[in-house]
Design an enzyme around this catalytic site. Structure first.
Site, PDB file in Angstrom:
ATOM      1  N   ASP A  17     -13.262 -24.020  12.163  1.00  0.00           N
ATOM      2  CA  ASP A  17     -12.033 -23.266  12.446  1.00  0.00           C
ATOM      3  C   ASP A  17     -12.313 -22.031  13.298  1.00  0.00           C
ATOM      4  OD1 ASP A  17      -9.334 -22.746  12.316  1.00  0.00           O
ATOM      5  OD2 ASP A  17      -9.396 -21.835  10.321  1.00  0.00           O
ATOM      6  N   ASN A  19     -11.340 -21.728  16.883  1.00  0.00           N
ATOM      7  CA  ASN A  19     -11.423 -21.906  18.339  1.00  0.00           C
ATOM      8  C   ASN A  19     -10.370 -21.082  19.078  1.00  0.00           C
ATOM      9  OD1 ASN A  19     -13.332 -23.808  17.753  1.00  0.00           O
ATOM     10  ND2 ASN A  19     -12.104 -25.586  18.356  1.00  0.00           N
ATOM     11  N   TRP A  22     -11.088 -17.317  18.943  1.00  0.00           N
ATOM     12  CA  TRP A  22     -12.269 -17.020  19.773  1.00  0.00           C
ATOM     13  C   TRP A  22     -11.826 -16.840  21.229  1.00  0.00           C
ATOM     14  CZ3 TRP A  22     -14.719 -19.260  23.965  1.00  0.00           C
ATOM     15  CH2 TRP A  22     -16.036 -18.875  24.199  1.00  0.00           C
ATOM     16  N   ARG A  30      -6.027 -20.807  24.240  1.00  0.00           N
ATOM     17  CA  ARG A  30      -6.621 -21.517  23.098  1.00  0.00           C
ATOM     18  C   ARG A  30      -7.455 -22.729  23.520  1.00  0.00           C
ATOM     19  NH1 ARG A  30      -4.743 -20.967  18.274  1.00  0.00           N
ATOM     20  NH2 ARG A  30      -5.203 -23.137  17.841  1.00  0.00           N
ATOM     21  N   THR A  63      -3.878 -33.948   9.622  1.00  0.00           N
ATOM     22  CA  THR A  63      -2.532 -34.534   9.754  1.00  0.00           C
ATOM     23  C   THR A  63      -1.542 -33.436  10.177  1.00  0.00           C
ATOM     24  OG1 THR A  63      -2.314 -34.264   7.345  1.00  0.00           O
ATOM     25  CG2 THR A  63      -2.757 -36.474   8.126  1.00  0.00           C
ATOM     26  N   GLU A  64      -1.779 -32.214   9.700  1.00  0.00           N
ATOM     27  CA  GLU A  64      -0.892 -31.096  10.046  1.00  0.00           C
ATOM     28  C   GLU A  64      -1.041 -30.669  11.507  1.00  0.00           C
ATOM     29  OE1 GLU A  64      -2.735 -31.250   7.237  1.00  0.00           O
ATOM     30  OE2 GLU A  64      -1.029 -31.626   5.919  1.00  0.00           O
ATOM     31  N   ASN A  65      -2.223 -30.921  12.090  1.00  0.00           N
ATOM     32  CA  ASN A  65      -2.438 -30.519  13.482  1.00  0.00           C
ATOM     33  C   ASN A  65      -1.554 -31.293  14.461  1.00  0.00           C
ATOM     34  OD1 ASN A  65      -6.019 -29.940  12.992  1.00  0.00           O
ATOM     35  ND2 ASN A  65      -4.354 -28.444  12.986  1.00  0.00           N
ATOM     36  N   TRP A  66      -0.940 -32.394  14.017  1.00  0.00           N
ATOM     37  CA  TRP A  66       0.024 -33.109  14.883  1.00  0.00           C
ATOM     38  C   TRP A  66       1.221 -32.213  15.203  1.00  0.00           C
ATOM     39  CZ3 TRP A  66      -1.746 -36.939  17.486  1.00  0.00           C
ATOM     40  CH2 TRP A  66      -2.632 -37.868  16.924  1.00  0.00           C
ATOM     41  N   ARG A  68       1.049 -29.242  16.317  1.00  0.00           N
ATOM     42  CA  ARG A  68       0.708 -28.284  17.385  1.00  0.00           C
ATOM     43  C   ARG A  68       1.385 -28.680  18.699  1.00  0.00           C
ATOM     44  NH1 ARG A  68      -5.338 -25.831  16.590  1.00  0.00           N
ATOM     45  NH2 ARG A  68      -5.059 -25.331  14.383  1.00  0.00           N
ATOM     46  N   ARG A 191      -9.381 -21.054   2.766  1.00  0.00           N
ATOM     47  CA  ARG A 191      -8.525 -22.114   2.218  1.00  0.00           C
ATOM     48  C   ARG A 191      -9.087 -23.470   2.605  1.00  0.00           C
ATOM     49  NH1 ARG A 191      -5.049 -19.272   5.784  1.00  0.00           N
ATOM     50  NH2 ARG A 191      -4.987 -20.228   7.844  1.00  0.00           N
TER      51      ARG A 191
END
Ligand code: IPE
Ligand code: IPE
Ligand code: MG
Length: 243
Positions: A17, A19, A22, A30, A63-66, A68, A191
């Site tokens: 986590d 990126n 940074w 991003r 699955t949650e990154n879909w 974005r 988390r």
């Protein structure tokens, strides 16, 4: 007393986590952070092989990154595809077996095909199993296991009384992997974000403030040394462990 209580973890899992932050810290967008994150992946995979870690599982896309922005998902998928192609020879050379967990049907066809190819070509490698969690969610994984079991009960393939933890395990994406020993999350967040919920029941947790693109061998060593000093009691008392 020995200073180190534990050996090298057999199964190391990492939530890569930071990126985006940074890149933002550097005044870049991003997507630049994701590109730079690839170098950290390469270094960590190589070092884990050197350390003889048997199972390395990397959380690359949830699955949650879909949810974005489409452009960001597109860049992540492109990076995944190009890394699979560019790292293939190295996997063969280091005898690393590639594995994937998650709802991979949702991935672009080009990524699915490349994954299938690399998995097939590396299936007999036995130095280390590198598992990529792609379109992965711990709850989705448990939901899918319950559905498979329900169908088996309905068709009289298994009786409900027979369902135990080892049978549940066999219906998870991770059926061929041992439980996680050490879970590292970078970027300072504390988390789990829906990663390996079942498999981390007794994992040691390690949170690093380092943002993923900056994560290097020395940070990995620090996490493992910290792990080795811990006492894993699994519910027992310290005294029992000495017996
Ligand atoms: C991790 O970095 C990479 C993925 C989740 C794909 P992030 O993109 O989550 O970076 P931050 O957390 O926004 O800094
Ligand atoms: C978790 O990171 C998923 C991956 C590292 C692939 P996120 O950045 O998506 O997690 P949250 O949304 O901050 O919990
Ligand atoms: Mg993040």
């Amino acid at each position: 007393m020995r200073e180190y209580k534990n050996e090298i973890p057999q199964h190391l899992a990492i939530i890569m986590d930071g990126n985006g932050r940074w890149a933002k810290n550097k005044g870049k967008n991003r997507l630049f952070g994701h590109t730079k994150g690839v170098k950290a992946v390469q270094e960590v995979v190589e070092e884990c092989a050197v350390l003889k870690i048997k199972y390395l599982t990397l959380y690359a896309f949830s699955t949650e990154n879909w949810n974005r922005p489409e452009e960001e998902i597109g860049v992540l998928m492109k990076l995944l595809l190009s890394s699979l192609k560019s790292e293939f020879e190295k996997l063969l050379k280091n005898r690393i077996k590639l594995n994937v967990i998650g709802n991979t049907d949702q991935l672009p066809m080009s990524v699915q095909k490349e994954l299938d190819y690399v998995i097939k070509q590396t299936e007999n490698n036995s130095e280390m199993t590198l598992t990529l969690a792609l379109s992965y969610g711990g709850r989705e994984e448990i939901e899918s296991a319950i559905k498979q079991l329900a169908v088996k009960v309905k068709n009289n393939i298994i009786s409900p009384e027979k369902i135990d933890q080892s049978i549940i395990n066999e219906h998870l994406y991770t059926r061929d992997l041992p439980d996680v020993d050490l879970l590292i999350r970078t970027s300072g967040e504390k988390r789990i974000s829906n990663f390996l919920l079942w498999q981390i029941a007794y994992a040691e947790l390690y949170f690093s403030k380092v943002l993923w693109p900056d994560f290097r061998k020395k940070h990995l060593h620090k996490a493992i040394t910290n792990y080795q000093k811990r006492e894993r009691r699994f519910g027992k008392t310290s005294e029992q462990l000495l017996q």
